[in-house]
Write a protein that holds these residues in place. Structure first.
Motif, PDB file in Angstrom:
ATOM      1  N   ASN A 212      98.033  31.079 -67.932  1.00 31.79           N
ATOM      2  CA  ASN A 212      98.907  31.529 -68.647  1.00 31.79           C
ATOM      3  C   ASN A 212      98.554  32.169 -69.964  1.00 31.79           C
ATOM      4  O   ASN A 212      99.386  32.787 -70.738  1.00 31.79           O
ATOM      5  CB  ASN A 212      99.655  30.468 -69.343  1.00 31.79           C
ATOM      6  CG  ASN A 212      98.730  29.410 -70.363  1.00 31.79           C
ATOM      7  OD1 ASN A 212      97.636  29.813 -70.551  1.00 31.79           O
ATOM      8  ND2 ASN A 212      99.101  28.431 -70.680  1.00 31.79           N
TER       9      ASN A 212
ATOM     10  N   TYR B 191     105.595  30.688 -68.986  1.00 31.71           N
ATOM     11  CA  TYR B 191     104.543  31.849 -68.637  1.00 31.71           C
ATOM     12  C   TYR B 191     104.333  31.834 -67.033  1.00 31.71           C
ATOM     13  O   TYR B 191     104.469  30.884 -66.496  1.00 31.71           O
ATOM     14  CB  TYR B 191     103.307  31.638 -69.364  1.00 31.71           C
ATOM     15  CG  TYR B 191     102.606  32.988 -69.564  1.00 31.71           C
ATOM     16  CD1 TYR B 191     102.954  33.658 -70.917  1.00 31.71           C
ATOM     17  CD2 TYR B 191     101.827  33.746 -68.850  1.00 31.71           C
ATOM     18  CE1 TYR B 191     102.507  34.755 -71.256  1.00 31.71           C
ATOM     19  CE2 TYR B 191     101.236  34.987 -69.038  1.00 31.71           C
ATOM     20  CZ  TYR B 191     101.509  35.390 -70.274  1.00 31.71           C
ATOM     21  OH  TYR B 191     100.988  36.647 -70.525  1.00 31.71           O
ATOM     22  N   GLU B 192     104.094  32.949 -66.685  1.00 32.90           N
ATOM     23  CA  GLU B 192     103.742  33.342 -65.174  1.00 32.90           C
ATOM     24  C   GLU B 192     102.750  34.515 -65.158  1.00 32.90           C
ATOM     25  O   GLU B 192     103.003  35.570 -66.098  1.00 32.90           O
ATOM     26  CB  GLU B 192     104.746  33.390 -64.265  1.00 32.90           C
ATOM     27  CG  GLU B 192     105.676  34.621 -64.369  1.00 32.90           C
ATOM     28  CD  GLU B 192     106.914  34.852 -63.219  1.00 32.90           C
ATOM     29  OE1 GLU B 192     106.977  33.619 -62.866  1.00 32.90           O
ATOM     30  OE2 GLU B 192     107.344  35.785 -63.011  1.00 32.90           O
TER      31      GLU B 192
ATOM     32  N   TYR C 116     106.377  35.786 -70.832  1.00 37.00           N
ATOM     33  CA  TYR C 116     105.581  36.379 -69.880  1.00 37.00           C
ATOM     34  C   TYR C 116     106.027  37.904 -69.732  1.00 37.00           C
ATOM     35  O   TYR C 116     107.274  38.354 -69.870  1.00 37.00           O
ATOM     36  CB  TYR C 116     105.429  35.754 -68.488  1.00 37.00           C
ATOM     37  CG  TYR C 116     106.957  35.515 -67.965  1.00 37.00           C
ATOM     38  CD1 TYR C 116     107.382  36.185 -66.897  1.00 37.00           C
ATOM     39  CD2 TYR C 116     107.520  34.408 -68.018  1.00 37.00           C
ATOM     40  CE1 TYR C 116     108.664  36.178 -66.287  1.00 37.00           C
ATOM     41  CE2 TYR C 116     108.788  34.083 -67.774  1.00 37.00           C
ATOM     42  CZ  TYR C 116     109.261  34.943 -66.850  1.00 37.00           C
ATOM     43  OH  TYR C 116     110.589  34.743 -66.223  1.00 37.00           O
TER      44      TYR C 116
END
Length: 378
Positions: A194, A19-20, A355
């Protein structure tokens, strides 16, 4: 060097994290406005604006922002006035904060199993574990899925119990069209980096009514009377969110519909790509509209999850295991407790990059790599 350990060329070599955050909206501008205003601590215009925007999303104005999702849980439980020995039924398959905060609030966590289909709290097992000491049930809506709130609410009403929903991973998810959190005395959300909406660190508590909201606000601000400064009327904590964090959150929540739409598309592509392979996804109940926060699946039995994750990492694809069972943790260990469904999911589950900036080609790359690695038996 074999094929799986050889770095790929071009776009395929790009690192894909689990995730970002997407900070491409007004986040930077709002933070600078907060800094320029000099209101950078726990007072300022962005706090009201963020709480207001969040309230519009979840369908109630009874919300208050806090400094992270864990203190949100503790605050909610604290305001139930739990007494020593009171029991709170909670899934063992959850992030540890769900359990730790029950102990922090002076109560006893009672671990229940989850259902094999959606990996969430099993109402049948919950009912088995209700005793005269039970005060509350904590449904945890994992990975964007939603617990069976019809049955859990019926149980709570029949046994005169409170519900505290842990919605840390479910912003944007609904049950029969009602946003998660609306079924509780108090419910909590997380804005960690996240999460679907982030403030860096941060959380929100949703209250059932104005009276509970007032209690939450007093307790999060050191117990100070909101109408009389430095007069403290209750036990309290410093759980307040900063104006700077709220500025980030406002920029995030302005784009929530687009973020959710992209995450749904990513989840659908994963499921379509892997439909004919031996992986099991969470099955959503028909009453659920999931936010698809983090796409997670079960590897086939016999696959070595650690080896699969390591080989994907060598292909520059980050994954993570799902949560370990809380009743196996040293400080919550229950040696005689067996929760077969939770233990199976905890042993085989893995989360994939999820993401919003992932492209369709990125998702395809993850799927192709996962299939190849698992076919080689991890």
């Amino acid at each position: 060097m074999n094929e799986l350990s050889r770095p790929a060329d071009g776009a395929a070599s790009a690192f894909l994290p689990v995730y970002e955050p997407d900070l491409s909206g007004n986040e930077r501008r709002y933070v600078l406005e907060a800094v320029d205003s000099t209101w950078i601590s726990s007072r300022g215009a962005f706090l009201d604006r963020f709480e207001g925007a969040f309230g519009e999303v979840v369908g109630t104005p009874h919300v208050t922002a806090v400094c992270n999702g864990t203190v949100a849980l503790h605050l909610a439980l604290h305001c139930l006035d739990l007494q020593p020995g009171d029991e709170v039924i909670v899934p063992s398959f959850t992030y540890i904060a769900s359990v730790n905060t029950i102990v922090q609030a002076g109560a006893v966590p009672v671990f229940a199993d989850c259902t094999a289909e959606d990996w969430l709290l099993d109402p049948v097992d919950v009912e088995r574990r209700i005793t005269p000491k039970t005060r509350a049930i904590m449904p945890v809506h994992l990975y964007g899925a939603v617990c069976d709130m019809d049955r859990l609410c019926a149980l709570a009403e029949r046994h005169r119990l409170e519900i505290v929903e842990d919605c840390a991973e479910a912003l944007g998810s609904t049950w029969r069209g009602t946003h998660v959190g609306r079924f509780s005395a108090a419910a909590t959300f997380s804005f960690f980096g996240n999460k679907t909406v982030t403030t860096g660190e941060g959380g929100m508590v949703m209250a059932r009514d104005a009276a509970m909201l007032r209690r939450l606000r007093i307790a999060k601000g050191q117990g100070m009377d909101p109408d009389r400064r430095y007069w403290h009327v209750a036990m309290g904590f410093n759980y307040r969110m900063t104006n700077v964090a709220a500025a980030i959150g406002l920029g995030q929540i302005e784009r929530l519909p687009a973020i959710l739409a992209r995450k749904k598309a990513i989840a659908a592509r994963y499921r379509a790509n892997l439909a004919n392979h031996p992986f099991a996804f969470q099955e959503m109940r028909p009453e659920v509209d999931s936010s698809d926060w983090l796409v997670s699946l079960l590897l086939p039995r016999g696959a070595n999850r650690d080896a699969v994750m390591e080989r994907l990492a060598r292909l520059r694809i980050e994954t993570r295991p799902v949560f370990y069972c809380a009743h196996h943790m040293p400080h919550h260990e229950r040696p005689d407790l067996v929760l077969p469904v939770s233990e199976d999911i905890a042993a085989r589950g893995m989360s994939l990059p999820s993401y919003p900036a992932l492209t369709d080609a990125d998702v395809d790359r993850v799927c192709e790599a996962l299939v190849e690695v698992v076919q080689r038996r991890g």
